[in-house]
Design a protein around this motif. Structure first.
Motif, PDB file in Angstrom:
ATOM      1  N   ALA A  30       0.839  -1.196   0.000  1.00 32.55           N
ATOM      2  CA  ALA A  30       0.000   0.000   0.000  1.00 32.55           C
ATOM      3  C   ALA A  30       0.875   1.247   0.000  1.00 32.55           C
ATOM      4  CB  ALA A  30      -0.931  -0.018   1.212  1.00 32.55           C
ATOM      5  N   TYR A  31       1.982   1.195   0.703  1.00 33.32           N
ATOM      6  CA  TYR A  31       2.882   2.353   0.798  1.00 33.32           C
ATOM      7  C   TYR A  31       3.550   2.649  -0.540  1.00 33.32           C
ATOM      8  CZ  TYR A  31       1.908   1.790   5.699  1.00 33.32           C
ATOM      9  OH  TYR A  31       1.249   1.699   6.891  1.00 33.32           O
ATOM     10  N   ASP A  32       3.978   1.609  -1.254  1.00 38.10           N
ATOM     11  CA  ASP A  32       4.560   1.791  -2.583  1.00 38.10           C
ATOM     12  C   ASP A  32       3.540   2.382  -3.553  1.00 38.10           C
ATOM     13  OD1 ASP A  32       7.025   0.652  -1.845  1.00 38.10           O
ATOM     14  OD2 ASP A  32       6.347  -1.368  -2.373  1.00 38.10           O
ATOM     15  N   LEU A  33       2.328   1.857  -3.505  1.00 38.12           N
ATOM     16  CA  LEU A  33       1.289   2.305  -4.424  1.00 38.12           C
ATOM     17  C   LEU A  33       0.872   3.751  -4.154  1.00 38.12           C
ATOM     18  CD1 LEU A  33      -0.687  -1.026  -4.438  1.00 38.12           C
ATOM     19  CD2 LEU A  33       0.534  -0.043  -6.392  1.00 38.12           C
ATOM     20  N   LEU A  34       0.784   4.123  -2.880  1.00 39.27           N
ATOM     21  CA  LEU A  34       0.464   5.521  -2.556  1.00 39.27           C
ATOM     22  C   LEU A  34       1.637   6.428  -2.907  1.00 39.27           C
ATOM     23  CD1 LEU A  34      -2.228   6.688  -1.387  1.00 39.27           C
ATOM     24  CD2 LEU A  34      -2.033   4.240  -1.203  1.00 39.27           C
ATOM     25  N   GLY A  35       2.854   5.903  -2.837  1.00 40.60           N
ATOM     26  CA  GLY A  35       4.017   6.653  -3.308  1.00 40.60           C
ATOM     27  C   GLY A  35       3.938   6.899  -4.803  1.00 40.60           C
ATOM     28  N   SER A  36       3.470   5.915  -5.552  1.00 41.26           N
ATOM     29  CA  SER A  36       3.285   6.080  -6.991  1.00 41.26           C
ATOM     30  C   SER A  36       2.201   7.110  -7.290  1.00 41.26           C
ATOM     31  CB  SER A  36       2.917   4.743  -7.641  1.00 41.26           C
ATOM     32  OG  SER A  36       3.992   3.843  -7.553  1.00 41.26           O
ATOM     33  N   LEU A  37       1.125   7.090  -6.513  1.00 40.34           N
ATOM     34  CA  LEU A  37       0.067   8.084  -6.687  1.00 40.34           C
ATOM     35  C   LEU A  37       0.606   9.484  -6.369  1.00 40.34           C
ATOM     36  CD1 LEU A  37      -2.901   8.601  -7.412  1.00 40.34           C
ATOM     37  CD2 LEU A  37      -3.448   8.270  -4.986  1.00 40.34           C
ATOM     38  N   THR A  38       1.473   9.574  -5.382  1.00 47.55           N
ATOM     39  CA  THR A  38       2.101  10.851  -5.034  1.00 47.55           C
ATOM     40  C   THR A  38       2.983  11.341  -6.181  1.00 47.55           C
ATOM     41  OG1 THR A  38       2.075  10.260  -2.696  1.00 47.55           O
ATOM     42  CG2 THR A  38       3.597  12.011  -3.354  1.00 47.55           C
ATOM     43  N   THR A  39       3.774  10.458  -6.760  1.00 46.25           N
ATOM     44  CA  THR A  39       4.634  10.804  -7.894  1.00 46.25           C
ATOM     45  C   THR A  39       3.798  11.320  -9.057  1.00 46.25           C
ATOM     46  OG1 THR A  39       6.283   9.167  -7.243  1.00 46.25           O
ATOM     47  CG2 THR A  39       6.319   9.883  -9.555  1.00 46.25           C
ATOM     48  N   PHE A  40       2.713  10.618  -9.360  1.00 48.60           N
ATOM     49  CA  PHE A  40       1.812  11.024 -10.429  1.00 48.60           C
ATOM     50  C   PHE A  40       1.221  12.405 -10.138  1.00 48.60           C
ATOM     51  CE2 PHE A  40      -2.553  11.304 -12.001  1.00 48.60           C
ATOM     52  CZ  PHE A  40      -2.358  11.119 -13.361  1.00 48.60           C
ATOM     53  N   THR A  41       0.814  12.624  -8.903  1.00 51.61           N
ATOM     54  CA  THR A  41       0.211  13.893  -8.502  1.00 51.61           C
ATOM     55  C   THR A  41       1.214  15.031  -8.671  1.00 51.61           C
ATOM     56  OG1 THR A  41      -1.202  12.720  -6.933  1.00 51.61           O
ATOM     57  CG2 THR A  41      -0.985  15.101  -6.633  1.00 51.61           C
ATOM     58  N   ASP A  61      -8.725  10.240  -1.227  1.00 51.34           N
ATOM     59  CA  ASP A  61      -9.809  10.463  -0.273  1.00 51.34           C
ATOM     60  C   ASP A  61     -10.716   9.238  -0.188  1.00 51.34           C
ATOM     61  OD1 ASP A  61     -11.207  12.316   1.519  1.00 51.34           O
ATOM     62  OD2 ASP A  61     -12.793  12.322  -0.012  1.00 51.34           O
ATOM     63  N   LYS A  62     -11.061   8.653  -1.329  1.00 46.34           N
ATOM     64  CA  LYS A  62     -11.903   7.445  -1.342  1.00 46.34           C
ATOM     65  C   LYS A  62     -11.170   6.255  -0.743  1.00 46.34           C
ATOM     66  CE  LYS A  62     -14.877   8.788  -5.131  1.00 46.34           C
ATOM     67  NZ  LYS A  62     -15.290   8.567  -6.512  1.00 46.34           N
ATOM     68  N   LEU A  63      -9.887   6.142  -1.042  1.00 45.99           N
ATOM     69  CA  LEU A  63      -9.104   5.055  -0.439  1.00 45.99           C
ATOM     70  C   LEU A  63      -9.098   5.190   1.083  1.00 45.99           C
ATOM     71  CD1 LEU A  63      -6.085   4.775  -2.896  1.00 45.99           C
ATOM     72  CD2 LEU A  63      -7.804   3.012  -2.445  1.00 45.99           C
ATOM     73  N   PHE A  79       0.808   9.680   1.269  1.00 48.96           N
ATOM     74  CA  PHE A  79       0.188  10.693   0.407  1.00 48.96           C
ATOM     75  C   PHE A  79       0.010  12.022   1.132  1.00 48.96           C
ATOM     76  CE2 PHE A  79      -3.201  12.640  -2.132  1.00 48.96           C
ATOM     77  CZ  PHE A  79      -2.647  12.508  -3.399  1.00 48.96           C
ATOM     78  N   VAL A  80      -0.694  12.006   2.245  1.00 46.30           N
ATOM     79  CA  VAL A  80      -0.950  13.257   2.968  1.00 46.30           C
ATOM     80  C   VAL A  80       0.355  13.832   3.514  1.00 46.30           C
ATOM     81  CG1 VAL A  80      -2.149  14.296   4.940  1.00 46.30           C
ATOM     82  CG2 VAL A  80      -3.339  12.641   3.490  1.00 46.30           C
ATOM     83  N   TYR A  81       1.246  12.978   3.974  1.00 48.20           N
ATOM     84  CA  TYR A  81       2.529  13.441   4.509  1.00 48.20           C
ATOM     85  C   TYR A  81       3.320  14.223   3.459  1.00 48.20           C
ATOM     86  CZ  TYR A  81       6.882  13.345   7.153  1.00 48.20           C
ATOM     87  OH  TYR A  81       8.012  13.697   7.831  1.00 48.20           O
ATOM     88  N   THR A 107      -7.967  17.924   6.623  1.00 49.88           N
ATOM     89  CA  THR A 107      -8.059  17.767   8.074  1.00 49.88           C
ATOM     90  C   THR A 107      -6.939  16.877   8.596  1.00 49.88           C
ATOM     91  OG1 THR A 107     -10.458  18.053   7.951  1.00 49.88           O
ATOM     92  CG2 THR A 107      -9.586  17.040   9.953  1.00 49.88           C
ATOM     93  N   ILE A 108      -6.659  15.798   7.889  1.00 47.04           N
ATOM     94  CA  ILE A 108      -5.557  14.902   8.281  1.00 47.04           C
ATOM     95  C   ILE A 108      -4.230  15.657   8.204  1.00 47.04           C
ATOM     96  CG2 ILE A 108      -4.272  12.810   7.664  1.00 47.04           C
ATOM     97  CD1 ILE A 108      -6.974  11.751   6.503  1.00 47.04           C
ATOM     98  N   TYR A 109      -4.048  16.412   7.127  1.00 47.61           N
ATOM     99  CA  TYR A 109      -2.823  17.187   6.945  1.00 47.61           C
ATOM    100  C   TYR A 109      -2.639  18.192   8.087  1.00 47.61           C
ATOM    101  CZ  TYR A 109       0.353  20.707   5.092  1.00 47.61           C
ATOM    102  OH  TYR A 109       1.378  21.612   4.947  1.00 47.61           O
TER     103      TYR A 109
END
Length: 118
Positions: A30-41, A61-63, A79-81, A107-109
């Motif tokens: 999950a951490y790798d995949l959210l890292g990929s989403l962060t890179t894309f973002t 947000d949905k995840l 992601f939020v970090y 809010t998390i941020y």
């Protein structure tokens, strides 16, 4: 609940323009995949493609809303970090990013920022 094995399919369906190679790696945690989403973002922020950035924010947000504990932790801790880095790297885009950021992620941020600063 979405588990870490379902993240690639979830992202691929919701964000087909995300390069497939970002979703397929030797370690699909999950951490790798959210890292990929962060890179894309970040790439899309750099390209001023706010439509894709907004969709990436919505996916995270949905995840977070539908994910199990591992997925929620990955959203928060990867992601939020990364928001502070995003805001510092792209200071001219910060206002635009905050306008499209879902309230849950904001809010998390803010909780992270306030907790770290206390």
């Amino acid at each position: 609940m979405i588990n870490q094995l379902e993240i690639p399919m979830f992202i691929e369906e919701a964000l087909p323009e995300m390069p497939r190679e970002l979703l397929t790696s030797k370690q699909n945690t999950a951490y790798d995949l959210l890292g990929s989403l962060t890179t894309f973002t970040c790439k899309n922020i750099n390209d001023h493609n706010y439509r894709s950035v907004k969709r990436a924010f919505q996916i995270a947000d949905k995840l977070y809303a539908k994910g199990n504990g591992v997925v929620k932790n990955a959203v928060e801790n990867v992601f939020v970090y990364s928001f502070t880095r995003m805001f510092n790297t792209y200071p001219n885009e910060k206002k635009e990013l905050l306008a499209i950021l879902p309230i849950t992620l904001y809010t998390i941020y803010m909780a992270q920022v306030c907790h770290k600063g206390c």
